[in-house]
Design a protein around this motif. Structure first.
Motif, PDB file in Angstrom:
ATOM      1  N   THR A 116      37.313  27.716  51.884  1.00 29.53           N
ATOM      2  CA  THR A 116      36.228  28.644  52.204  1.00 29.53           C
ATOM      3  C   THR A 116      36.705  29.733  53.147  1.00 29.53           C
ATOM      4  O   THR A 116      36.423  30.924  52.947  1.00 29.53           O
ATOM      5  CB  THR A 116      35.051  27.873  52.827  1.00 29.53           C
ATOM      6  OG1 THR A 116      34.586  26.896  51.898  1.00 29.53           O
ATOM      7  CG2 THR A 116      33.917  28.804  53.207  1.00 29.53           C
ATOM      8  N   ILE A 120      36.806  33.814  52.521  1.00 31.60           N
ATOM      9  CA  ILE A 120      36.133  34.753  53.413  1.00 31.60           C
ATOM     10  C   ILE A 120      37.124  35.776  53.950  1.00 31.60           C
ATOM     11  O   ILE A 120      36.838  36.990  53.979  1.00 31.60           O
ATOM     12  CB  ILE A 120      35.446  34.002  54.565  1.00 31.60           C
ATOM     13  CG1 ILE A 120      34.287  33.151  54.045  1.00 31.60           C
ATOM     14  CG2 ILE A 120      34.940  34.970  55.633  1.00 31.60           C
ATOM     15  CD1 ILE A 120      33.728  32.184  55.074  1.00 31.60           C
ATOM     16  N   LYS A 123      38.113  38.323  51.252  1.00 36.76           N
ATOM     17  CA  LYS A 123      37.029  39.245  50.933  1.00 36.76           C
ATOM     18  C   LYS A 123      36.821  40.239  52.074  1.00 36.76           C
ATOM     19  O   LYS A 123      36.553  41.433  51.847  1.00 36.76           O
ATOM     20  CB  LYS A 123      35.742  38.462  50.643  1.00 36.76           C
ATOM     21  CG  LYS A 123      34.733  39.240  49.802  1.00 36.76           C
ATOM     22  CD  LYS A 123      33.716  38.302  49.196  1.00 36.76           C
ATOM     23  CE  LYS A 123      32.846  39.032  48.152  1.00 36.76           C
ATOM     24  NZ  LYS A 123      31.976  40.041  48.735  1.00 36.76           N
ATOM     25  N   ILE A 294      30.003  37.426  52.363  1.00 33.97           N
ATOM     26  CA  ILE A 294      29.645  36.432  51.353  1.00 33.97           C
ATOM     27  C   ILE A 294      28.189  36.631  50.932  1.00 33.97           C
ATOM     28  O   ILE A 294      27.286  36.676  51.767  1.00 33.97           O
ATOM     29  CB  ILE A 294      29.847  35.001  51.901  1.00 33.97           C
ATOM     30  CG1 ILE A 294      31.333  34.736  52.157  1.00 33.97           C
ATOM     31  CG2 ILE A 294      29.293  33.959  50.933  1.00 33.97           C
ATOM     32  CD1 ILE A 294      32.197  34.685  50.924  1.00 33.97           C
ATOM     33  N   GLN A 298      28.562  33.704  45.291  1.00 39.19           N
ATOM     34  CA  GLN A 298      29.999  33.920  45.485  1.00 39.19           C
ATOM     35  C   GLN A 298      30.721  32.708  46.058  1.00 39.19           C
ATOM     36  O   GLN A 298      31.948  32.641  46.000  1.00 39.19           O
ATOM     37  CB  GLN A 298      30.208  35.146  46.389  1.00 39.19           C
ATOM     38  CG  GLN A 298      29.715  36.434  45.735  1.00 39.19           C
ATOM     39  CD  GLN A 298      29.867  37.642  46.626  1.00 39.19           C
ATOM     40  OE1 GLN A 298      30.117  37.528  47.832  1.00 39.19           O
ATOM     41  NE2 GLN A 298      29.720  38.827  46.042  1.00 39.19           N
ATOM     42  N   HIS A 299      29.981  31.788  46.631  1.00 42.38           N
ATOM     43  CA  HIS A 299      30.602  30.557  47.144  1.00 42.38           C
ATOM     44  C   HIS A 299      29.503  29.530  47.355  1.00 42.38           C
ATOM     45  O   HIS A 299      28.357  29.882  47.657  1.00 42.38           O
ATOM     46  CB  HIS A 299      31.337  30.806  48.455  1.00 42.38           C
ATOM     47  CG  HIS A 299      32.180  29.631  48.888  1.00 42.38           C
ATOM     48  ND1 HIS A 299      33.260  29.184  48.156  1.00 42.38           N
ATOM     49  CD2 HIS A 299      32.087  28.799  49.942  1.00 42.38           C
ATOM     50  CE1 HIS A 299      33.804  28.140  48.755  1.00 42.38           C
ATOM     51  NE2 HIS A 299      33.109  27.890  49.839  1.00 42.38           N
TER      52      HIS A 299
END
Length: 423
Positions: A116, A120, A123, A294, A298-299
């Motif tokens: 994760t 992050i 991105k 985020i 997207q997650h």
């Protein structure tokens, strides 16, 4: 295996026959735990000196954590994130206040939390730093351990974890651990998203860097506009004598919980003791300017942020604060290293003890490919204490943080008595 108890032997044989051989456990079969103790199926009691790799900082089956978990399990266990639940908001508010961040993203396991954080950071690099998409690089350290997913083993030095699992994921720059000159050189590349680092390398043998390594790393990340990403899955939640190991050499006299961190991460990764060993809970924390990259879809995770995990984590962190576990770890850790160093002065069997708080390791005077450390751990087991080797000739010692000085004295006696048998 030297197993005389028939029930233990039978259970181990069943496990090995029907289970994948992806672990090499110490030959002991446990069925019960309480505080710093565990019992095997024959009823023998042991001191636990591994704490499930620091997941059980609050001690086995802490009643406050177990009560919170069982009460919630009777009420509502899972909604997925398709709907809101009445515990997640409280968890989010509690976590962000406790660790002083704007936002938290809950997951389940440590490896998931690392993945994760990587997503992050990448991105953020594309949307905030202006790095061309797919070009982002994350700096990591030699001998790191962040998990065993395909992405993570791509930047691992552990050939046992890597070999025959490729092709490997690109996008990582490896530098020596505890080397700020190498870090600055790597950060000078324009496409660096961040620096992912363990404040202490636990799996590498509790390798403890210079006291200013975290602070200097944070300063360099700020200088070159890269994210400082701290993997505190094993070192966090009071294990090293401070709430977070990025506090460095803790100097506070009172409660650590509200102290400013020595090197505040841009992204903080937590797991293990976040649940006190009772339930899989992990989390990634960051401020709004980072976490807000985020967006929905997207997650995510079906189980991430579930009601049981939320109440368990709150209870586990309450225990850390209410029972002053960071302070206890700091005091007992200093005492442990002092007593082991006194023994080292009298022997050639052990060359070094290192660590911080109650995360420590001893280096056995033998080669990494020897079985001496393993045999010492077998003898420790016979003498009533459970520990495991790492990197061949290193033995890690990490008992639950609820240990008392009287219990630690008994454990030190067991350790020294056992080591003397190998002189």
């Amino acid at each position: 295996m030297n197993i005389t108890a028939s029930r233990s032997k039978e259970l181990i044989e069943i496990e090995e026959k029907h289970g994948a051989h992806n672990y090499h456990p110490l030959p002991v079969v446990l069925e019960r735990g309480d505080g710093v103790y565990v019992w095997d199926v024959e009823g023998k009691r042991y001191y636990d000196f591994l704490s499930a790799y620091s997941a059980v900082n609050q001690g086995h089956c802490h009643p406050a954590i177990i009560d919170a978990m069982t009460e919630q399990a009777r009420t509502l266990t899972l909604t997925s994130r398709a709907f809101h639940n009445d515990k997640l908001g409280k968890f989010n508010s509690y976590m962000t206040s406790y660790f002083d961040f704007d936002k938290v993203l809950p997951m389940n396991t440590g490896a998931e939390a690392v993945e994760t954080a990587i997503k992050i950071a990448r991105k953020w690099a594309y949307e905030k730093k202006g790095v061309a998409e797919t070009d982002a690089q994350i700096i990591v350290c030699d001998n790191n351990f962040h998990g065993r997913t395909t992405t993570i083993i791509s930047f691992s030095n552990d050939e046992n974890a890597r070999k025959n699992f490729g092709p490997y994921t690109p996008g990582f720059i490896k530098i020596p651990y505890d080397d700020t000159e190498a870090l600055e050189k790597a950060l000078q590349q324009d496409n660096v998203a961040g620096f992912l680092v363990e404040p202490i390398q636990g799996e590498a043998g509790v390798y403890t860097p210079a006291d200013d390594f975290m602070r200097r790393s944070k300063e360099l990340c700020e200088k070159y506009n890269a994210l400082f990403i701290a993997d505190e899955i094993q070192t966090g939640i009071a294990r090293t004598g401070a709430l977070l190991a990025v506090c460095g050499k803790c100097t506070c006299e009172g409660s650590c919980e509200r102290q400013e961190t020595y090197a505040r991460p841009d992204i903080l990764i937590l797991g293990k003791a976040l649940s006190g060993g009772a339930f899989p809970v992990s989390a990634v924390l960051a401020d709004d300017d980072i976490m807000n990259v985020i967006h929905p879809g997207q997650h995510g995770s079906t189980f991430g942020g579930n009601p049981v995990a939320a109440v368990v984590a709150i209870a586990a962190l309450d225990v850390v604060k209410e029972e002053s576990l960071a302070q206890n770890a700091r005091e007992l850790g200093n005492y442990f290293r002092k007593k082991i160093n006194e023994y080292i002065e009298t022997t050639d069997t052990v060359t070094l003890v290192r660590g911080r708080g109650l995360l420590n390791a001893i280096v056995i005077n033998d080669s990494e490919d020897s079985d001496t450390a393993w045999n010492i751990c077998l003898k420790l087991r016979d003498n009533g204490l459970l520990a495991k080797p790492t990197h061949g000739n290193i033995i890690r010692f990490a008992p639950p943080l609820v240990m008392t000085k009287e219990q630690l004295d008994e454990c030190i006696d067991i350790i020294i008595k056992t080591l003397k048998d190998f002189e």
